[in-house]
Design an enzyme around this catalytic site. Sequence first.
Site, PDB file in Angstrom:
ATOM      1  N   PHE A  11     -24.970  -4.704 -11.155  1.00  0.00           N
ATOM      2  CA  PHE A  11     -24.343  -5.379 -10.010  1.00  0.00           C
ATOM      3  C   PHE A  11     -25.347  -6.274  -9.271  1.00  0.00           C
ATOM      4  CE2 PHE A  11     -23.633  -4.734  -5.346  1.00  0.00           C
ATOM      5  CZ  PHE A  11     -22.694  -5.741  -5.215  1.00  0.00           C
ATOM      6  N   LEU A  71     -34.963  -3.363 -11.993  1.00  0.00           N
ATOM      7  CA  LEU A  71     -33.707  -2.916 -11.377  1.00  0.00           C
ATOM      8  C   LEU A  71     -33.049  -1.805 -12.175  1.00  0.00           C
ATOM      9  CD1 LEU A  71     -32.830  -6.581 -11.565  1.00  0.00           C
ATOM     10  CD2 LEU A  71     -32.681  -5.578  -9.292  1.00  0.00           C
ATOM     11  N   TYR A 141     -32.835  11.823  -7.889  1.00  0.00           N
ATOM     12  CA  TYR A 141     -32.777  10.345  -7.879  1.00  0.00           C
ATOM     13  C   TYR A 141     -33.835   9.792  -6.923  1.00  0.00           C
ATOM     14  CZ  TYR A 141     -30.795   5.724  -6.652  1.00  0.00           C
ATOM     15  OH  TYR A 141     -30.606   4.394  -6.383  1.00  0.00           O
ATOM     16  N   LYS A 145     -37.318   7.714  -7.745  1.00  0.00           N
ATOM     17  CA  LYS A 145     -37.571   6.398  -7.134  1.00  0.00           C
ATOM     18  C   LYS A 145     -38.903   6.425  -6.376  1.00  0.00           C
ATOM     19  CE  LYS A 145     -33.955   3.732  -8.014  1.00  0.00           C
ATOM     20  NZ  LYS A 145     -34.082   2.446  -8.723  1.00  0.00           N
TER      21      LYS A 145
HETATM   22  N1  LIG Z   1     -26.430  -1.286  -4.812  1.00  0.00           N
HETATM   23  C1  LIG Z   1     -27.089  -0.584  -3.915  1.00  0.00           C
HETATM   24  O1  LIG Z   1     -26.676  -0.467  -2.760  1.00  0.00           O
HETATM   25  C2  LIG Z   1     -28.376   0.115  -4.241  1.00  0.00           C
HETATM   26  C3  LIG Z   1     -28.869   1.022  -3.300  1.00  0.00           C
HETATM   27  C4  LIG Z   1     -30.082   1.639  -3.561  1.00  0.00           C
HETATM   28  C5  LIG Z   1     -30.782   1.346  -4.707  1.00  0.00           C
HETATM   29  N2  LIG Z   1     -30.273   0.470  -5.595  1.00  0.00           N
HETATM   30  C6  LIG Z   1     -31.056   0.211  -6.804  1.00  0.00           C
HETATM   31  O2  LIG Z   1     -30.897  -1.129  -7.220  1.00  0.00           O
HETATM   32  C7  LIG Z   1     -30.883  -1.205  -8.654  1.00  0.00           C
HETATM   33  C8  LIG Z   1     -29.637  -1.931  -9.099  1.00  0.00           C
HETATM   34  O3  LIG Z   1     -28.516  -1.193  -8.634  1.00  0.00           O
HETATM   35  P1  LIG Z   1     -27.033  -1.675  -8.900  1.00  0.00           P
HETATM   36  O4  LIG Z   1     -26.251  -1.353  -7.699  1.00  0.00           O
HETATM   37  O5  LIG Z   1     -27.043  -3.068  -9.431  1.00  0.00           O
HETATM   38  O6  LIG Z   1     -26.606  -0.648 -10.023  1.00  0.00           O
HETATM   39  P2  LIG Z   1     -26.087  -0.946 -11.530  1.00  0.00           P
HETATM   40  O7  LIG Z   1     -25.772   0.391 -12.118  1.00  0.00           O
HETATM   41  O8  LIG Z   1     -24.996  -1.937 -11.493  1.00  0.00           O
HETATM   42  O9  LIG Z   1     -27.378  -1.583 -12.206  1.00  0.00           O
HETATM   43  C9  LIG Z   1     -28.313  -0.855 -12.939  1.00  0.00           C
HETATM   44  C10 LIG Z   1     -28.406  -1.516 -14.294  1.00  0.00           C
HETATM   45  O10 LIG Z   1     -29.440  -0.865 -15.030  1.00  0.00           O
HETATM   46  C11 LIG Z   1     -28.985  -0.675 -16.378  1.00  0.00           C
HETATM   47  N3  LIG Z   1     -29.775   0.422 -16.925  1.00  0.00           N
HETATM   48  C12 LIG Z   1     -29.865   1.704 -16.506  1.00  0.00           C
HETATM   49  N4  LIG Z   1     -30.770   2.374 -17.232  1.00  0.00           N
HETATM   50  C13 LIG Z   1     -31.273   1.486 -18.138  1.00  0.00           C
HETATM   51  C14 LIG Z   1     -32.254   1.574 -19.148  1.00  0.00           C
HETATM   52  N5  LIG Z   1     -32.909   2.710 -19.378  1.00  0.00           N
HETATM   53  N6  LIG Z   1     -32.511   0.468 -19.879  1.00  0.00           N
HETATM   54  C15 LIG Z   1     -31.843  -0.695 -19.667  1.00  0.00           C
HETATM   55  N7  LIG Z   1     -30.904  -0.844 -18.711  1.00  0.00           N
HETATM   56  C16 LIG Z   1     -30.641   0.245 -17.951  1.00  0.00           C
HETATM   57  C17 LIG Z   1     -27.504  -0.401 -16.242  1.00  0.00           C
HETATM   58  O11 LIG Z   1     -26.776  -0.673 -17.417  1.00  0.00           O
HETATM   59  C18 LIG Z   1     -27.127  -1.375 -15.121  1.00  0.00           C
HETATM   60  O12 LIG Z   1     -26.751  -2.640 -15.641  1.00  0.00           O
HETATM   61  C19 LIG Z   1     -30.997   0.233  -9.143  1.00  0.00           C
HETATM   62  O13 LIG Z   1     -32.336   0.497  -9.484  1.00  0.00           O
HETATM   63  C20 LIG Z   1     -30.587   1.068  -7.947  1.00  0.00           C
HETATM   64  O14 LIG Z   1     -31.221   2.335  -7.944  1.00  0.00           O
HETATM   65  C21 LIG Z   1     -29.081  -0.137  -5.403  1.00  0.00           C
END
Ligand SMILES: NC(=O)c1ccc[n+]([C@@H]2O[C@H](COP(=O)([O-])OP(=O)(O)OC[C@H]3O[C@@H](n4cnc5c(N)ncnc54)[C@H](O)[C@@H]3O)[C@@H](O)[C@H]2O)c1
Length: 309
Positions: A11, A71, A141, A145
Amino acid sequence: MKYLMLGGAGFVGLALSTRLMNDGHEVIIVDDLSTSNPHTPPPAHNTIRSSVQQCPELDGLVAWADVVYFLAGSVGVKYVVEHPYETMMNNLSLISAVVPLLHKHNKYVIFTSTSEVYGQGPYSEDDNISIAPPTNTRWGYASAKAATEFAIASAGCRYKILRLFNVTGPGQVGTHGMVLPRFIGAALAGKDIEVYGTGEQRRSFCHIADAVEIILEVERLPGSNIFNVGSALPANSVSILDVAHVVKDVLQSSSQTVLKPFDDVFVRNSGDIADRVPDLRKLHSHITYIPKKTLRDIIQDIANDTLTH
Ligand SMILES: NC(=O)c1ccc[n+]([C@@H]2O[C@H](COP(=O)([O-])OP(=O)(O)OC[C@H]3O[C@@H](n4cnc5c(N)ncnc54)[C@H](O)[C@@H]3O)[C@@H](O)[C@H]2O)c1
């Protein structure tokens, strides 16, 4: 510039990657598509569909990039609570796959960490982080992190650690427990909006369009640093019951709001955080961009996106 986007099909990653490509940058995404949105696949010619850990080209790609966005990770409260072991193994093995290459090639990395590292708060970057005991596996989690933050900070390369607070908007999927897509999906379908716990827990929501502007401005700052990323608009910091109310109001939905005990939904005693509103003073003392999108804008944009898929 050359950007390597690890988890760039997710996302946040896809919104950033799309913006960077539109701005004329070279972008390569590595993503296994495990939690990305199936309705918005990343551009095939820019994407290596692989786990980061198993990607044979990773060393060369890190060497190639000017900036590495880290990410990738297992995310979403629902997924994390239901799959604590898989979350830990994925997020910890990502450290050993990525950080040694950042160290070897001395690369600038932008790492998306989480507000969860603060536990129940307080929420400013200089405060202690706080992790509950491992008998409550939900905190795995946050602990992974936090470990990644420390690994990056000790690797000797330039970094920005971004602790995201409920970044949401069109393209986010509700499957893994993200609250707004879940409420909006229920409201559009005329189903009950299920509020977990008392609904009095407060959250602060930031539109992905605002988050992209913040993140790209932070990327351009010199040196290494840690920043909270979220929206400073007072109207975007609300209780979850209020979120349900605003969703029904914006979408003119007759859905009922029902409370469900947290323990009925998730593994027993996984717990929730009462109040999670970011302290953004440090962020706004370093950047000029001010988030503009209100909670109502976010809801309308997610609903429009949901209706087109
Ligand atoms: N959206 C938020 O509010 C939020 C809040 C806190 C932290 N985050 C962090 O931001 C980052 C992105 O979050 P997001 O909301 O886009 O989530 P998301 O799940 O849409 O994105 C994570 C992406 O990582 C990929 N992925 C996971 N493990 C993988 C691996 N081992 N190899 C390759 N690809 C892998 C998934 O397929 C996915 O496309 C994450 O690290 C998340 O922890 C997001």
